[in-house]
Design an enzyme around this catalytic site. Structure first.
Site, PDB file in Angstrom:
ATOM      1  N   ASN A   1      -0.881  18.663   4.200  1.00 50.86           N
ATOM      2  CA  ASN A   1       0.071  17.893   5.013  1.00 50.86           C
ATOM      3  C   ASN A   1       0.666  18.761   6.122  1.00 50.86           C
ATOM      4  O   ASN A   1       0.872  18.301   7.252  1.00 50.86           O
ATOM      5  CB  ASN A   1       1.186  17.343   4.125  1.00 50.86           C
TER       6      ASN A   1
ATOM      7  N   TYR B   1       7.337  16.424   2.364  1.00 51.71           N
ATOM      8  CA  TYR B   1       7.681  16.414   0.941  1.00 51.71           C
ATOM      9  C   TYR B   1       7.268  17.735   0.281  1.00 51.71           C
ATOM     10  O   TYR B   1       6.155  18.231   0.515  1.00 51.71           O
ATOM     11  CB  TYR B   1       6.951  15.285   0.210  1.00 51.71           C
TER      12      TYR B   1
ATOM     13  N   TYR C   1       1.799   2.017  -7.483  1.00 54.87           N
ATOM     14  CA  TYR C   1       0.825   1.533  -6.490  1.00 54.87           C
ATOM     15  C   TYR C   1      -0.608   1.737  -6.980  1.00 54.87           C
ATOM     16  O   TYR C   1      -1.405   0.791  -7.047  1.00 54.87           O
ATOM     17  CB  TYR C   1       1.022   2.241  -5.140  1.00 54.87           C
TER      18      TYR C   1
ATOM     19  N   LYS D   1      -3.674  -0.921  -8.074  1.00 50.07           N
ATOM     20  CA  LYS D   1      -5.004  -0.983  -7.448  1.00 50.07           C
ATOM     21  C   LYS D   1      -6.106  -0.782  -8.499  1.00 50.07           C
ATOM     22  O   LYS D   1      -7.140  -1.450  -8.459  1.00 50.07           O
ATOM     23  CB  LYS D   1      -5.137   0.072  -6.341  1.00 50.07           C
TER      24      LYS D   1
ATOM     25  N   SER E   1       0.789  -1.238   0.000  1.00 44.75           N
ATOM     26  CA  SER E   1       0.000   0.000   0.000  1.00 44.75           C
ATOM     27  C   SER E   1       0.818   1.284   0.000  1.00 44.75           C
ATOM     28  O   SER E   1       0.241   2.370  -0.088  1.00 44.75           O
ATOM     29  CB  SER E   1      -0.931  -0.001   1.214  1.00 44.75           C
TER      30      SER E   1
ATOM     31  N   THR F   1      -8.950   2.146  -3.287  1.00 43.49           N
ATOM     32  CA  THR F   1      -8.435   3.440  -2.828  1.00 43.49           C
ATOM     33  C   THR F   1      -8.895   4.575  -3.742  1.00 43.49           C
ATOM     34  O   THR F   1      -9.095   4.360  -4.949  1.00 43.49           O
ATOM     35  CB  THR F   1      -6.893   3.403  -2.816  1.00 43.49           C
ATOM     36  N   ASP F   2      -8.992   5.771  -3.175  1.00 41.31           N
ATOM     37  CA  ASP F   2      -9.318   6.937  -4.012  1.00 41.31           C
ATOM     38  C   ASP F   2      -8.173   7.278  -4.968  1.00 41.31           C
ATOM     39  O   ASP F   2      -8.354   8.062  -5.903  1.00 41.31           O
ATOM     40  CB  ASP F   2      -9.691   8.156  -3.146  1.00 41.31           C
ATOM     41  N   GLU F   3      -6.990   6.694  -4.741  1.00 44.33           N
ATOM     42  CA  GLU F   3      -5.855   7.005  -5.625  1.00 44.33           C
ATOM     43  C   GLU F   3      -6.075   6.504  -7.048  1.00 44.33           C
ATOM     44  O   GLU F   3      -5.377   6.936  -7.963  1.00 44.33           O
ATOM     45  CB  GLU F   3      -4.550   6.428  -5.058  1.00 44.33           C
TER      46      GLU F   3
END
Ligand code: DAU
Length: 320
Positions: A233, A191, A134, A138, A66, A106-108
């Protein structure tokens, strides 16, 4: 689930790779309704013999590689676990007959939203548009699940959640990483400029949504899970520092993640309208509960930081 459904037997199949931690299961290992099996979902022999023996009626695929940064470093294992693992599980479901196969996604898979359009949200109809190995793995798995529904009439559902946080999260993800590093007065690596936005979902809210979908969701459907807990973030990291009473000077800006998604934000109308779900925990409350949990459960994450957690499986199973 064990507390809620006293008549259910729950089997946990886990390969115990780096993020798997038997200490997380220590409270339930002696529960006769619970069974732990160490194994890889991509291993057809293990999966088929487990299905042959246990004949599960509902299968929820939580197993995944993940972590986005790890997928940038080494994509292959992501394809093996996330795509082939899903295929093996679904083939076992076909062979042994199940009432429901649920894929935790996932929303990704939707890619990202621009920072200057706060009016935009991911719906279930947003096109798939992935950024990292990743998320590509998914999205591939999601397409495979929908193909098994159409071709084999496998009774499937898919949920696509936003960023989870809460107790027992492996300290490589933003929130537990920042909590554990701040407690050790170590620099907090942010980041880029820290302006990326994530939609934070308290883990128990995610679980309650999955519970509803597997029992009441419609076959062949996708449900987004998340709900208007968007934070940059930097806001998250500063909140953690404030609650822990640590200085903002710990924040250290580091090189940005390649392909870094800007903003995720879920529109949860479908699951709300169809199944009555809404997240119960607002971010301000959830982050405090999470920080308290990490303060109260230092041995759990200290064993991860010092690597001792890797011995726990052998210790537990040699006692028995
Ligand atoms: O949206 C759901 C996804 O959330 C899940 O599908 C993924 O499995 C899960 O890992 C998570 O993905 P993110 O990449 O959003 O989570 P992560 O905790 O790695 O990072 C959250 C944000 O914080 C992201 O914008 C990158 C940033 N970040 C992360 C780490 C680990 C930092 O600035 N510094 C860090 O050290």
């Amino acid at each position: 689930m064990l507390k809620q459904y006293t008549e259910y037997k729950i089997i946990c199949l886990d390969a115990l790779t780096y993020a798997g931690n038997m200490e997380t299961l220590s409270d339930v290992l002696d529960n006769p309704q619970f069974m732990f099996v160490k194994g890889d979902i991509a291993d057809q022999v293990i999966v088929f013999s487990l299905f042959e023996q246990e004949k599960p009626d509902i299968v929820v695929n939580f197993a995944a590689e993940s972590h986005v940064d790890r997928s940038i470093d080494n994509p292959r294992i992501f394809l093996e676990t996330n795509i082939i693992g899903t295929q093996v599980l679904m083939d076992a479901c076909r062979k042994y007959g199940i009432k429901r196969f649920h894929q935790v996604s996932t929303d990704e898979v939707y890619g990202d939203l621009p920072l200057d359009r706060p009016d935009l949200f991911f719906t279930e109809d947003t096109p798939l548009h992935t950024s990292s190995p990743y998320s590509a793995s998914k999205a591939s798995a999601d397409l495979l699940v929908l193909a098994y529904y159409r071709t084999f009439k496998l009774p499937v559902t898919i949920s696509r959640c936003s960023n989870n946080y809460g107790p027992y999260q492996f300290p490589e993800k933003l929130i537990p990483l920042m909590i554990t590093r701040a407690l050790a007065d170590q620099p907090l690596p942010v980041y880029g400029n820290g302006e990326n936005v994530r939609d934070w979902l308290y883990v128990e809210d995610h679980c309650s949504a999955i519970d509803l979908i597997i029992h009441k969701g419609r076959e062949g459907e996708v449900y987004n899970i998340g709900g208007h807990n968007e934070k940059t973030n930097l806001e998250v990291v500063k909140t953690i520092l404030r609650v822990l009473n640590k200085p903002e000077s710990l924040i250290t800006y580091v090189k940005d993640r390649p392909g870094h998604d800007l903003r995720y934000a879920i529109d949860p109308s479908k699951i709300h309208n169809e199944l009555g779900w809404l997240p119960a925990t607002k971010f301000d409350e959830g982050i405090k509960k999470t920080i308290e949990w990490y303060l109260d459960n230092k041995p759990w994450w200290e064993h991860i930081v010092n690597g001792e957690y890797r011995d726990y499986y052998d210790k537990m199973y040699s006692i028995k």
